[in-house]
Scaffold this active site. Structure first.
Site, mmCIF file in Angstrom:
data_model
loop_
_atom_site.group_PDB
_atom_site.id
_atom_site.type_symbol
_atom_site.label_atom_id
_atom_site.label_comp_id
_atom_site.label_asym_id
_atom_site.label_seq_id
_atom_site.Cartn_x
_atom_site.Cartn_y
_atom_site.Cartn_z
ATOM 1 N N HIS A 127 -7.375 -2.052 5.723
ATOM 2 C CA HIS A 127 -6.548 -0.997 6.295
ATOM 3 C C HIS A 127 -7.204 0.349 5.988
ATOM 4 O O HIS A 127 -8.272 0.403 5.370
ATOM 5 C CB HIS A 127 -5.136 -1.101 5.703
ATOM 6 C CG HIS A 127 -4.109 -0.302 6.428
ATOM 7 N ND1 HIS A 127 -4.022 -0.247 7.805
ATOM 8 C CD2 HIS A 127 -3.111 0.505 5.963
ATOM 9 C CE1 HIS A 127 -3.017 0.539 8.148
ATOM 10 N NE2 HIS A 127 -2.453 1.015 7.056
ATOM 11 N N HIS B 8 0.845 -1.190 0.000
ATOM 12 C CA HIS B 8 0.000 0.000 0.000
ATOM 13 C C HIS B 8 0.881 1.241 0.000
ATOM 14 O O HIS B 8 2.107 1.152 0.080
ATOM 15 C CB HIS B 8 -0.960 0.000 1.195
ATOM 16 C CG HIS B 8 -0.289 0.053 2.528
ATOM 17 N ND1 HIS B 8 0.506 -0.958 3.029
ATOM 18 C CD2 HIS B 8 -0.312 1.022 3.498
ATOM 19 C CE1 HIS B 8 0.949 -0.636 4.224
ATOM 20 N NE2 HIS B 8 0.472 0.573 4.525
ATOM 21 N N ASP C 70 -0.323 -3.950 5.825
ATOM 22 C CA ASP C 70 -0.921 -3.640 7.115
ATOM 23 C C ASP C 70 -2.399 -4.032 7.068
ATOM 24 O O ASP C 70 -3.082 -3.755 6.091
ATOM 25 C CB ASP C 70 -0.808 -2.163 7.398
ATOM 26 C CG ASP C 70 0.620 -1.673 7.561
ATOM 27 O OD1 ASP C 70 1.549 -2.445 7.352
ATOM 28 O OD2 ASP C 70 0.802 -0.486 7.864
ATOM 29 N N ASP D 211 5.879 4.464 5.186
ATOM 30 C CA ASP D 211 6.807 3.511 5.785
ATOM 31 C C ASP D 211 6.924 2.226 4.961
ATOM 32 O O ASP D 211 7.692 1.327 5.324
ATOM 33 C CB ASP D 211 6.416 3.187 7.231
ATOM 34 C CG ASP D 211 5.015 2.623 7.359
ATOM 35 O OD1 ASP D 211 4.105 3.116 6.676
ATOM 36 O OD2 ASP D 211 4.815 1.685 8.155
ATOM 37 N N HIS D 212 6.187 2.162 3.851
ATOM 38 C CA HIS D 212 6.276 1.002 2.963
ATOM 39 C C HIS D 212 6.802 1.368 1.571
ATOM 40 O O HIS D 212 7.104 0.469 0.782
ATOM 41 C CB HIS D 212 4.908 0.333 2.834
ATOM 42 C CG HIS D 212 4.429 -0.284 4.103
ATOM 43 N ND1 HIS D 212 4.451 -1.641 4.342
ATOM 44 C CD2 HIS D 212 3.942 0.273 5.248
ATOM 45 C CE1 HIS D 212 3.987 -1.890 5.558
ATOM 46 N NE2 HIS D 212 3.675 -0.737 6.127
ATOM 47 N N HIS E 203 6.563 -5.802 11.968
ATOM 48 C CA HIS E 203 5.860 -4.506 11.996
ATOM 49 C C HIS E 203 5.422 -4.153 13.418
ATOM 50 O O HIS E 203 4.260 -3.877 13.702
ATOM 51 C CB HIS E 203 4.648 -4.572 11.057
ATOM 52 C CG HIS E 203 4.137 -3.213 10.626
ATOM 53 N ND1 HIS E 203 3.180 -2.519 11.335
ATOM 54 C CD2 HIS E 203 4.420 -2.447 9.562
ATOM 55 C CE1 HIS E 203 2.899 -1.381 10.723
ATOM 56 N NE2 HIS E 203 3.648 -1.307 9.629
ATOM 57 N N HIS F 168 1.361 3.869 2.012
ATOM 58 C CA HIS F 168 1.842 4.588 3.189
ATOM 59 C C HIS F 168 3.367 4.696 3.139
ATOM 60 O O HIS F 168 4.054 3.780 2.686
ATOM 61 C CB HIS F 168 1.393 3.906 4.480
ATOM 62 C CG HIS F 168 0.007 4.308 4.895
ATOM 63 N ND1 HIS F 168 -0.790 3.529 5.704
ATOM 64 C CD2 HIS F 168 -0.724 5.429 4.618
ATOM 65 C CE1 HIS F 168 -1.950 4.147 5.904
ATOM 66 N NE2 HIS F 168 -1.933 5.289 5.260
#
Length: 319
Positions: free
Chosen positions: A139, A62, A210, A66-67, A268, A64
């Site tokens: 999510h 996805h 996530d 942090d990914h 995570h 976000h």
């Protein structure tokens, strides 16, 4: 198939844990596939025994930060090094636009073919050895989990037995190795399955992050040899997990249990469970193992060799 965790923290990096990224090394074809690419991932690869030159596919769950914040830097390095043949990237809508904008404003040009595939639930990649599929998770924004399935292979061909039966070498051996039935020139009918060992069952890996607990994750993890699942929160923080649509340790364990997975590796983790706090990471592991005993807790550079089913059976039998 070898799994290496390059980042196991949630949201932000810590001194000991970088943000999300998992590498899958396929030694038999000198390839590396990457799942998510948080900030600093290329530094983690350099610190590991992995080779950037073997990177061929990247799967993004996805959008976000942090990914994905490490994606553009890694791709730029691959271009400057000049030793990558081609990279295919799979991910949700918006990923291609993000990369195009980053490339345009940073004046980055790639010296190798790069293709972005927008994923939808179902099979997204297949070749002679592997099938990769994805499914929706639950999510705050569209997020996908991935399932990698290694195709079954015929068992080892018994050449000595074939020689004893005076079967002529050559093209016929190839047919028998594939389990085909062959009629020899002298009229004998040979079933290739009688000359091959047990079929080698392909390994299965699921990657789910996530997400809060959902049926989509259970489906992706069905009969998986390894389920990699996020466990951002401890069970006592379940309300927070539901609010932020992340998983607790018990949700991850319940997913593995419901899916009939063979091993769970959690990742995570929220930095709130650092040593010295009232709840620590060791407590999270105990929570998960109370539901699903075959649970491990990932840490940066943790490497796991995915065994074949036959190898597991031999170990259990003490052979």
């Amino acid at each position: 198939m070898q799994i290496t965790f390059l980042g196991t923290s949630s949201g932000v990096p810590t001194r000991s844990r970088n943000v999300s990224s998992v590498a899958l090394r396929l030694p038999q074809r000198a390839e590396m596939w990457l799942f998510d690419c948080g900030e600093g991932t290329q530094h983690q690869i350099i610190r590991s025994e992995l080779k950037i030159s073997q990177l061929s596919r990247i799967f993004i769950t996805h959008m976000h930060g942090d990914h994905i914040f490490g994606l553009m830097g890694l791709l730029a390095t691959c271009g400057l090094a000049g030793n990558v043949d081609r990279i295919d990237i799979y991910g949700p809508p918006g990923l291609n636009e993000y990369l195009q904008a980053a490339s345009r404003y940073s004046h980055t040009h790639f010296s190798y073919p790069l293709k972005v595939h927008v994923v939808r639930p179902g099979i997204i990649y297949e070749d002679d050895e592997f099938t990769v599929s994805c499914g929706l998770l639950q999510h705050r924004i569209p997020a996908f989990g991935y399932r990698v399935v290694e195709k079954d292979r015929s068992g080892r061909f018994d050449i000595e037995k074939a020689k004893e039966l005076q079967i002529p070498a050559g093209r016929i051996y190839g047919q028998l190795k594939r389990g085909e039935t062959v009629t020899l020139s002298d009229g004998r009918v040979i079933d290739g399955n009688q000359l091959c060992g047990p079929t080698e069952i392909g390994r299965k890996i699921a990657y789910c992050t996530d997400t809060v607990f959902c049926d989509g994750a259970v489906e992706l993890a069905h009969d998986a040899d390894v389920l990699i699942h996020e466990a951002t929160f401890a069970h006592q923080d379940a309300d927070m997990a539901f609010q932020r649509l992340h998983s607790t340790t018990t949700m991850a364990a319940q997913t593995a249990l419901g899916a009939g997975a063979h091993r769970l590796i959690m990742t995570h983790f929220s930095p709130r469970y650092a040593p010295g706090n009232s709840v620590e990471l060791k407590d999270l592991l105990l929570e998960a193992r109370a539901i699903f005993p075959k649970t491990d807790m990932a840490y940066d550079f943790f490497t796991y060799q995915v065994p074949r089913r036959r190898e597991v059976e031999l170990i259990k039998a003490g052979v």
